[in-house]
Motif scaffolding. Sequence first.
Motif, PDB file in Angstrom:
ATOM      1  N   UNK A   1      44.371 -13.099 -51.155  1.00 23.71           N
ATOM      2  CA  UNK A   1      45.786 -13.339 -51.399  1.00 23.71           C
ATOM      3  C   UNK A   1      45.949 -14.731 -51.991  1.00 23.71           C
ATOM      4  N   UNK A   2      47.011 -14.910 -52.756  1.00 21.86           N
ATOM      5  CA  UNK A   2      47.364 -16.222 -53.303  1.00 21.86           C
ATOM      6  C   UNK A   2      48.540 -16.757 -52.494  1.00 21.86           C
ATOM      7  N   UNK A   3      48.406 -17.982 -52.032  1.00 23.12           N
ATOM      8  CA  UNK A   3      49.464 -18.692 -51.316  1.00 23.12           C
ATOM      9  C   UNK A   3      49.901 -19.864 -52.180  1.00 23.12           C
ATOM     10  N   UNK A   4      51.195 -20.028 -52.364  1.00 24.34           N
ATOM     11  CA  UNK A   4      51.708 -21.097 -53.221  1.00 24.34           C
ATOM     12  C   UNK A   4      52.576 -22.038 -52.391  1.00 24.34           C
ATOM     13  N   UNK A   5      52.230 -23.311 -52.440  1.00 22.05           N
ATOM     14  CA  UNK A   5      53.053 -24.363 -51.848  1.00 22.05           C
ATOM     15  C   UNK A   5      54.249 -24.503 -52.789  1.00 22.05           C
ATOM     16  N   UNK A   6      55.293 -23.744 -52.508  1.00 23.39           N
ATOM     17  CA  UNK A   6      56.363 -23.533 -53.471  1.00 23.39           C
ATOM     18  C   UNK A   6      57.345 -24.661 -53.666  1.00 23.39           C
ATOM     19  N   UNK A   7      57.457 -25.592 -52.737  1.00 30.08           N
ATOM     20  CA  UNK A   7      58.466 -26.639 -52.859  1.00 30.08           C
ATOM     21  C   UNK A   7      58.273 -27.521 -54.088  1.00 30.08           C
ATOM     22  N   UNK A   8      57.049 -27.826 -54.442  1.00 31.76           N
ATOM     23  CA  UNK A   8      56.810 -28.753 -55.547  1.00 31.76           C
ATOM     24  C   UNK A   8      56.060 -28.129 -56.721  1.00 31.76           C
TER      25      UNK A   8
END
Length: 151
Positions: free
Chosen positions: A2-9
């Motif tokens: 799975x891909x996890x994205x630190x979405x805030x920045x």
Amino acid sequence: MQIWVDGDACPGVIKDILFRAAERMRIPMTLVANKLLRTPPSAYIRALQVPHGFDVADDEIVSKMQAGDLVITADIPLAASAIDKGGHALNPRGEFYTRENMQAALNMRNFMAELRDSGIETGGPAAFSASDRKAFANQLDRFLNRNISRN
């Protein structure tokens, strides 16, 4: 995987690249942020909103990710945690964090924080460029092709 994205920045152009890759490769991807993020309609892409607070999104990613997952982040401590858990970490400028380069990255981060804390103006990172976008897309493509073919 799975891909996890630190979405805030995460820059919007990087999110767009990730959206297309998740669809094309049929890989589950989750953007984690403390604000609501828009995602395209997809069976593979979702956004997870977490409460505001220091490192809440990072902690959520680390708690849910598994060995072999890919984390997209410019946050060096999050990348270190992902690697410690057996995952992979790629920053939006196309550089993979590894066990070999992680300590140097953490040392530089801490050194720059000490300079800022002592009042020295360090400036920020360089503006995000087309070459950064291209480097990211190329690294992501190589990684996905290498790791999807193994499964």
